[in-house]
Design a protein around this motif. Sequence first.
Motif: not given
Lengths: 138, 533
Positions: B306-313, A101-102
Motif C-alpha cells: 500500500s505504501e508502494f501504491l501511494h508512492v507510485t501514484s 493523495d493520502s
Amino acid sequence: MKRLPYSHKILFIEDEKNLVDIYHDIFEINNILLLSTDNIEDGIIIAKKENPDLILLDLILPVTDGAVLNIGREEGLRFLELIKANKQIKDIPIVVFTNLDSRAARARTRELGAIDYIIKANYTPREAVEIIKKHLPK
Amino acid sequence: MYINLILLGIIVLINFSLGVLAFINNPRNKNLKIFFLFIIFLVTWIIANYFSDITKDYFWVIFWLRLTFIAPVLFATVLLYFGLIFPAEKLRISSRYLLGISSLIVSILVFSNLIIKDVVIKESGVDVVFGYLGAVYLLYFVGILVAALIVLLKKYFKSKDLEKKQLKTFILGLFLFLFGATVTNLIIPFIWGLFEPSKYGPYFSVIFTTLAFYAITKHHLFKVKIIATEIFAVILSIISFAQIFIYESWQGRFLGTILFIFVTFFSYLLIRSVLKEVKSKEQIERLNKELSRKNEYLDELLKQKSEFLHVTSHQLKTPISIIRGYLSMIIDGDYKGTKKDEAIIKVMQATNRLSDTVRDFLDASDLEGETIYFKLEPVNIHDILKETISDKQILIKNKNLQIIMAEPHEEIPLVSTSKDRIIDVFSNLIDNAVYYTPKGSITISFIKKGKSVIVEIKDTGIGISKEESAKLFEKFSRSSRSKLLRPDGSGLGLFIARKIVINCGGKIWFHSDGQGTGTSFFVELPIYNDKKI
C-alpha cells in the motif's frame, strides 16, 4: 513597458523545476510574485526574510540522507512543524500543494495548521491559482 | 551403614529412573545414548565407591577402588565427546578413536600397579598408595575434564535460544556435581590424605543427572505436566514394589507382584497418553505460532504494497501535472512563440518520463518480495556492453563525455545470466554514470575472478557520500544532489538493477571515496559452465 507592482507575494516550496516554471509564469500573469526554493531549510530562511502572504508547500521533497519519501515522515510535514514553532512566521497561511493523495497526510497537515490541501495533478494551473487566490488577504 | 546403603540405593534408583524417564519422554532423542552412558558411569562410580568402603577383603577393596578411578575417566571422556558433538556436529572418526582408545588405555593401566600400587585398609576407610603413573592418571583425567568444560563453555557462548538454555542447565548441573565430587574425592584425599569424605561424592551426582535430565527434556512446552505424571507413576510403582515384601505369605507376595505389574503397566500407559496429549498440544502451539508469523509477514507485505501504491501514484502524478500545466498554458494562450515550442518539448519529456516511470514501477513490483530466479542462458557481456554504449551515443555526445571500453587482457568467458534483464542493468548503470558525471570519462572494464566475471563501470562524476551510500539500493532513494542532475529519475533504477543481478545469481556493489571523487559500480556474474568464447 513598466510593470505594475505585485499585489501579493507567495513562497513556493517545490523541487520539481518544471512546475516552478509554470507556476511562476501563471502567478506573474496574475500579478503575484512567486518566490521558490526546493528545500525546507531555505524555505524557513526566505519566509523570515520576505514575510510572504502565503506559502505553497509540497509534501514530498528530497532529504539529504538520500531518501525521497518516508511515508508519514514527509519533509513538508516537518516544515509545518518547524514553522509552527517559529513566532515570527507562524501566522503565515500555508496551503499544501502536493500530489500525495493520502487521507493520513491530509489530516496531519490540517492538525499542523495548513489551511488547504490541493492535489496538483487534479487542476490546471489557472484553476489552482483561482483556489489559492481565495486564501490571499484582500 | 544401613542408612548409607539406603541412601545410595535411592541415589542409584533416582539416576536409573531419570534414564528410563528420559527414554519414555523421547526415545529418539539424540542425546539419550550419552545420557545413559553418563548414568552408567555414575552408577558404577557410586557402587564401586560404596563397596570399596565397606569391603575389608584386600582383593575386593583394590578391585572396587580401581573401578572408582576408571569411572570418572570414562565419564569425563563421554563429557568431552558430548561437548564436541553438541548440538549436531560430526566428530572425525580418527578423533573419536583417539579419544576412546586413550581413555581405554588409561582405564586398563588403572588395573596395573603403575597407577594404584597398593591400598591400606583402615578402620575408618581405605588409603591409596599411588604408583609411578599416579600423576599421569591425574593429569589425563584433569586434562580431559578441563577440555570438556572448555568445549562446553565455548558451545554455550556460541549457541542461542533453546540450545543455550539446555547447555546452561546442563553445565550448571555439571559444575555443582564436579565441585562436590572434586572436593570430596580429589582435593581432600590428595591434599590432606583423607579418603573418608569420598563416600559423600555420589550424592552430588543426583544434582547432575536431574539437571541433565531437565535439560534434555526441557524443550517440551508442557513438561511440568509430563514430569509430574512421571514422578507420580514412579512413586506408585516403587510403593507397589515395596509392598510385595510386606506380605509374609507367598499368596500375599504373589498378589503383591501382580498388583505391582498392573500398577507399572498402567503407569506406563498413563505416561504414554499424557505424552501423546502434550505432543498434540505442542503441535497445535507450533502451528499457531507459524500461522501468526505468516500473518505478520502478510500484514507487513500488505503495508509495503500500500505504501508502494501511494508512492507510485505520487510519482505518476508529477509528470501528469507537468503535462497538464504546460498544455493548459498553451491552450489558454499564455505561452506563445518560442515559449510555446519550449513548453511542447517539456510536455514530450514529461510524457517520456511518465512512460519510464510506469515501466520502472511494473519492474519493481514484479521483482519485489521473494527472489524469483530468471531463466539463465550463456551471454557474452562484452558484446552486450558494446551494444548498450552504442545505443547511448547521443546521450554521451550531448554531455561531451569520453567513454572508454578497456580491452580485456584475456578472453572473457560467457556468463550465465538473463540476457534481456542484464541489458537493463548495464543500461541503467551507464545512464547513471552519464547523468552524474558533469565532465570527464566513463571507463568500462572486465576482470575474470575465479568462477565469475566482474564488470566495472567507473566514472569521474559526483561520487557518493557516506550518507547516500547507505540507502543507494533502496526503493525511491535519491539524494538531493542526484535530483539536481537528473530531476526525472524514478528512484527505482538501482533497486531494480540489484534485484535483477541477485535473481541472476550475481552480485552488485559500488565504491566511491565520497563526494566529487567519482564512482565505480561492479557487477559480478557467474561464468557459464566455464566455456570460453
